[in-house]
Design an enzyme around this catalytic site. Sequence first.
Site, short mmCIF file in Angstrom:
data_model
loop_
_atom_site.label_atom_id
_atom_site.label_comp_id
_atom_site.label_asym_id
_atom_site.label_seq_id
_atom_site.Cartn_x
_atom_site.Cartn_y
_atom_site.Cartn_z
N GLY A 264 73.07 75.76 26.56
CA GLY A 264 72.94 76.45 27.85
C GLY A 264 72.57 75.45 28.94
O GLY A 264 71.93 74.43 28.65
N ILE B 199 65.08 75.12 29.51
CA ILE B 199 64.06 75.82 30.30
C ILE B 199 62.95 76.33 29.38
O ILE B 199 61.85 76.60 29.83
CB ILE B 199 64.64 76.98 31.13
CG1 ILE B 199 65.20 78.08 30.22
CG2 ILE B 199 65.67 76.50 32.13
CD1 ILE B 199 65.47 79.40 30.96
N ASP B 200 63.24 76.45 28.07
CA ASP B 200 62.27 77.05 27.14
C ASP B 200 61.11 76.11 26.81
O ASP B 200 60.08 76.55 26.31
CB ASP B 200 62.96 77.45 25.83
CG ASP B 200 64.09 78.43 26.03
OD1 ASP B 200 64.13 79.06 27.11
OD2 ASP B 200 64.93 78.57 25.13
N GLY C 250 62.95 82.40 26.89
CA GLY C 250 62.13 81.48 26.08
C GLY C 250 62.46 81.49 24.61
O GLY C 250 61.88 80.75 23.83
N ARG D 214 67.56 80.14 35.06
CA ARG D 214 68.28 78.93 34.66
C ARG D 214 69.14 78.34 35.77
O ARG D 214 69.56 77.20 35.69
CB ARG D 214 69.19 79.27 33.48
CG ARG D 214 68.80 78.56 32.24
CD ARG D 214 69.43 79.09 31.02
NE ARG D 214 70.87 79.06 31.00
CZ ARG D 214 71.60 79.52 29.96
NH1 ARG D 214 70.98 80.00 28.90
NH2 ARG D 214 72.90 79.49 29.98
N GLY E 261 69.68 72.58 19.24
CA GLY E 261 70.97 72.67 18.54
C GLY E 261 71.84 71.45 18.82
O GLY E 261 72.35 70.80 17.90
O1 F6P Z 1 67.65 78.29 25.52
C1 F6P Z 1 67.64 78.64 26.85
C2 F6P Z 1 67.92 80.09 27.00
O2 F6P Z 1 67.88 80.32 28.38
C3 F6P Z 1 66.99 81.05 26.25
O3 F6P Z 1 65.77 81.21 26.87
C4 F6P Z 1 67.83 82.29 26.20
O4 F6P Z 1 67.48 83.11 25.10
C5 F6P Z 1 69.20 81.73 26.00
O5 F6P Z 1 69.20 80.46 26.58
C6 F6P Z 1 70.30 82.55 26.61
O6 F6P Z 1 71.49 81.83 26.51
P1 F6P Z 1 72.94 82.35 26.86
O7 F6P Z 1 72.83 83.61 27.63
O8 F6P Z 1 73.55 81.24 27.65
O9 F6P Z 1 73.60 82.53 25.55
#
Ligand code: F6P
Length: 359
Positions: free
Chosen positions: A11, A139-140, A183, A286, A117
């Site tokens: 992300g 951001i987490d 998070g 984000r 990841g």
């Molecule tokens: O890892 C960052 C993050 O913003 C998490 O807090 C959230 O659960 C996830 O990404 C959401 O990711 P996406 O919507 O891009 O799959």
Amino acid sequence: MKRIGILTGGGDAPGLNAVIRAAVKTAINEYDCKVFGIKDGYDGFLAKDGIIPLGLGDVRGILPRGGTILGAANRGNPYARKVIRNGKEITIDVSDEIVKGIKKLKLEALLVLGGDGTLHIAHELFLKGVPVIGVPKTIDNDIGGTEITFGFDTALNIATEALDRLHTTAESHHRVMVIELMGRDAGFIALHAGVSGGADVILIPEIPFNYESIIAKVRARAAAGSKFSLIAVSEGAKTQDGTQIFSRKGDEIYVPRLGGIGQAVAEYMEKQGFESRVTVLGHVQRGGTPTAFDRWLATRYGAAAVRLAAKGGYDRMVALRCGTITDIPLEEATATPKRIKLTDDSVITARNLGISFGD
Ligand code: F6P
């Protein structure tokens, strides 16, 4: 060092462009090196136009820009790529093709900007001979071995501002305002924003909660004359029996998507007689321009990653420790994700202030 590549995986997070800019400038100014941008994470090595040269002109003006000029892909795992074969969807391992692409480009280093990841995949690719350097993004703030990842400060500021705004309307209408924050399995955004934004209850994955404790706090406040309450809930918050709420199931490509706990808490409050509203802040956390802190941190990480590449410090990740940029093995960064501990001063401070964790 004559040729390096940069990719942004997983992300996006505010500050990615600041890292790219710092890395490109450092590589060109200090090492007279050619830089290549890989589009959409590792996928760029497989796409027809997936690789672009990055010169000083390409990074001009991107310091305050959110997102990533290279594009991101959070299902771009080369070890599990979904393809259609004979009309059927199957998962295949394309890591050898990626390695071939990197060798063909004659890269002496590949800077990988990503979360756990993406960095784990980087380490796996190193074992296949790819000269990777990691830069911790999310951001987490949940990557091990570093005090902070870029993107966290921006998300924290956005979440705190949202809490400030909810505070005034909660007070006017004598309501419970629940805000659901991102998070995943780490509660840093909810805890830090909750404390900074004056939340009365903070629910985080690291401290399982029960509904009765939350209502006890809200009732105690009402009895003491405060007829409104603010509840900051991390999307991964779980009840004491371990239940988390998901909005979508996971599979070999997608991790399960968290979401819905804020609504569940608000509904419970309503049933107990407290008018409640819920705000899910989502991807607002984000997007957009990074804070000055994130620009500063991202710039230091970007320049340091290139210096590390020049020293041949492969399979390592730049990190912040005691306020200084250093580097650590990628395996150390991904082995144990960072989590809030009950003994952290941040948790103790929140409790000192009378904030309830619902435990
Ligand atoms: O890892 C960052 C993050 O913003 C998490 O807090 C959230 O659960 C996830 O990404 C959401 O990711 P996406 O919507 O891009 O799959």
